[in-house]
Scaffold this active site. Structure first.
Site, PDB file in Angstrom:
ATOM      1  N   ALA A   1      48.358  47.945  21.834  1.00 50.24           N
ATOM      2  CA  ALA A   1      47.034  47.814  22.229  1.00 50.24           C
ATOM      3  C   ALA A   1      46.623  49.315  22.523  1.00 50.24           C
ATOM      4  CB  ALA A   1      47.428  47.439  23.851  1.00 50.24           C
TER       5      ALA A   1
ATOM      6  N   GLY B   1      47.613  52.002  20.471  1.00 49.77           N
ATOM      7  CA  GLY B   1      47.088  52.359  19.077  1.00 49.77           C
ATOM      8  C   GLY B   1      45.646  51.958  18.807  1.00 49.77           C
TER       9      GLY B   1
ATOM     10  N   LYS C   1      54.226  62.711  33.534  1.00 47.29           N
ATOM     11  CA  LYS C   1      54.263  60.902  33.484  1.00 47.29           C
ATOM     12  C   LYS C   1      55.425  60.378  33.927  1.00 47.29           C
ATOM     13  CE  LYS C   1      51.534  57.777  30.939  1.00 47.29           C
ATOM     14  NZ  LYS C   1      51.410  56.745  29.785  1.00 47.29           N
TER      15      LYS C   1
ATOM     16  N   GLU D   1      61.171  50.050  26.924  1.00 50.54           N
ATOM     17  CA  GLU D   1      61.415  51.297  26.701  1.00 50.54           C
ATOM     18  C   GLU D   1      62.536  52.002  27.879  1.00 50.54           C
ATOM     19  OE1 GLU D   1      57.259  52.981  24.793  1.00 50.54           O
ATOM     20  OE2 GLU D   1      57.281  52.766  26.698  1.00 50.54           O
TER      21      GLU D   1
END
Lengths: 308, 308
Positions: B17, B19, B185, B267
């Protein structure tokens, strides 16, 4: 004081699966038992499906203790929740000579019961048992050992009670150190009950994951620090032994996970909140326990909104 | 180096999504863009349903980078998973002059990309965006700001790239400190992504619970200790500001929760594992982060077995 089994009366207060199982053993031993349970009230015949034998028992179950007679033994098996009013639950079945037996998880409630009924003998009890109930029956799948320990100097009473239970196949250990016994059970309850809910996992799934085992061991290490700050000298061997035993257990869902799945309240405060408050008083830092406490509290809040 | 927008070619590697969204903006700005995606390969028309405009775009999507042309800009948007082989993904579209742009979550991969392609300019990127995709379309619901920061001394390239994005409505901030931007972040990703999975909760549900907020704040405090040990001087105000902003966001499921629900890998290492390894090197203790790392790893292992 000496028990005369046949004449003794028992009141089981908060009779869930644990209270019905052990109450039914006392009944089997010849004692006259009455039960208090809001959800099972009115049932006259209880199916006891136990590894100690399967049978139908005649039972007297009342929704309120006010309908029951004062008892020689008051077996308190209500779930260890902060909102429980022990005084109004126990007072109706109380006598000056009643022996109080507090069969619960967690830590901190022996002190509460003693302060409410300071002149009565108090025995703390711990049940190592895999049992659940449905509307008509209790299902006792595995284990069942009791640890009984006097809160004060009532060791002889704890032994007499142990004898009664042993006469009907219940393995019992009498311990002289109730507080230490409570801590020892917490070594299991602190990691496995909360993590089973947070991870939605059985004991077997947890023991098969190095990540979950690491987390259990870390939580037991924090428990050890708090218990030992209270002077109990529990060793790393105890931790590894408990992990080994859990590895060898047949896989099962913890009672806390069953409570969660059925939208029943969980013993968050008795199992995590109170140990954390003790840690705080002892200046012990228990960050992993804090993490699972907040996670479990979040899940408890959401779950309670989904109730019935 | 100066970009000549119209003539520049772009290869988007690992076009999910994120990219596809940012690639389509570069296409809109006049650059020639090719995409690599195993799951979207072969699609010729992409529906872009974005807060920046809705349109159908002609796209070239290949399953393998070996079918693509070497590019002036290589936009790497593959998920930050340990098993990714960056060399074999990037080498086919690589030129000596390619500008590498690593648009990823987590920390530690800028260093990895730089060591693989030490002579190429490298720009680190962070996307603050709510976007997901299905088989034919991408859905960009909210936000979309980019932070671009040079890994080395390529600040002018970062600025030129920012200009291109800004020419097509993408808000961009150019930062001079990539590592600090990555940490900033992580202050959001470390609490909210893992806890959303562990607690099965949206950001709104978490912000409405004092227990979850406390946990987020505690995890941000541990993050702060690690980041500051690296010399970034991030303050408590930053933490409170981020909590405030999250409170005001419209409720949504984190990307990690979407991955989990769809049995896609999470991740875990980029967002928790690597920060914990940095903590270890810096002699910082991060027990709450460790707890959620083990929990998330347990869930990841079980979830990966349910795949397909």
């Amino acid at each position: 004081m000496k028990f005369e089994t046949v004449e003794k009366t028992v009141a089981v207060i908060g009779a869930g699966a644990v209270g019905l199982l052990y109450g039914s053993r006392l009944q089997k031993a010849g004692l006259k038992v009455q039960y208090q349970s809001r959800t099972m009230a009115g049932i006259r015949k209880l199916e006891v499906d136990s590894i100690w034998g399967k049978e139908d028992m005649e039972v007297e179950i009342f929704d309120s203790p006010t309908k029951m007679s004062p008892a020689d033994i008051i077996l308190i098996t209500v779930k260890a929740l902060p909102e429980i009013d022990y005084n109004s639950l126990i007072r109706p079945v109380w006598k000056a000579s009643s022996v109080l037996v507090l069969l619960q998880n967690g830590i901190g409630n022996d002190e509460k019961i003693h302060s409410l009924f300071p002149s009565n003998p108090l025995i703390g009890g711990l049940a190592f048992v895999c049992v659940f109930r449905d509307q008509q029956a209790i299902h006792h799948l595995d284990y069942g050992r009791l640890v009984l320990a006097p809160y004060g100097k009532e060791k002889s009473i704890a032994k007499e009670l142990a004898d009664i239970f042993e006469s009907v196949s219940v393995p019992v250990e009498v311990s002289e150190n109730l507080r230490k016994a409570r801590w020892q059970k917490l070594f299991w309850n602190i990691p496995f009950n909360p993590l089973s809910v947070i991870l939605q996992a059985s004991t077997e799934e947890m023991m098969n994951s190095k990540h979950a085992v690491q987390l259990c061991r870390d939580l037991m290490q924090e428990t050890k620090q708090i218990a030992n700050a209270e002077g109990h000298s529990i060793s790393d061997d105890f931790i590894e032994d408990m992990l080994d035993k859990t590895r060898k257990m047949k896989p099962y869902k913890t009672s806390m996970l069953l409570d969660f799945e059925n939208h029943r309240p969980m013993e968050v405060e008795a199992i995590l909140g109170e140990p954390l408050r003790i840690a705080n008083r002892q200046n012990i830092h228990a960050p992993k326990m804090e993490t699972i406490y907040h996670q479990l509290s979040f899940l408890e809040e959401r779950n309670s909104k989904m109730k019935g």
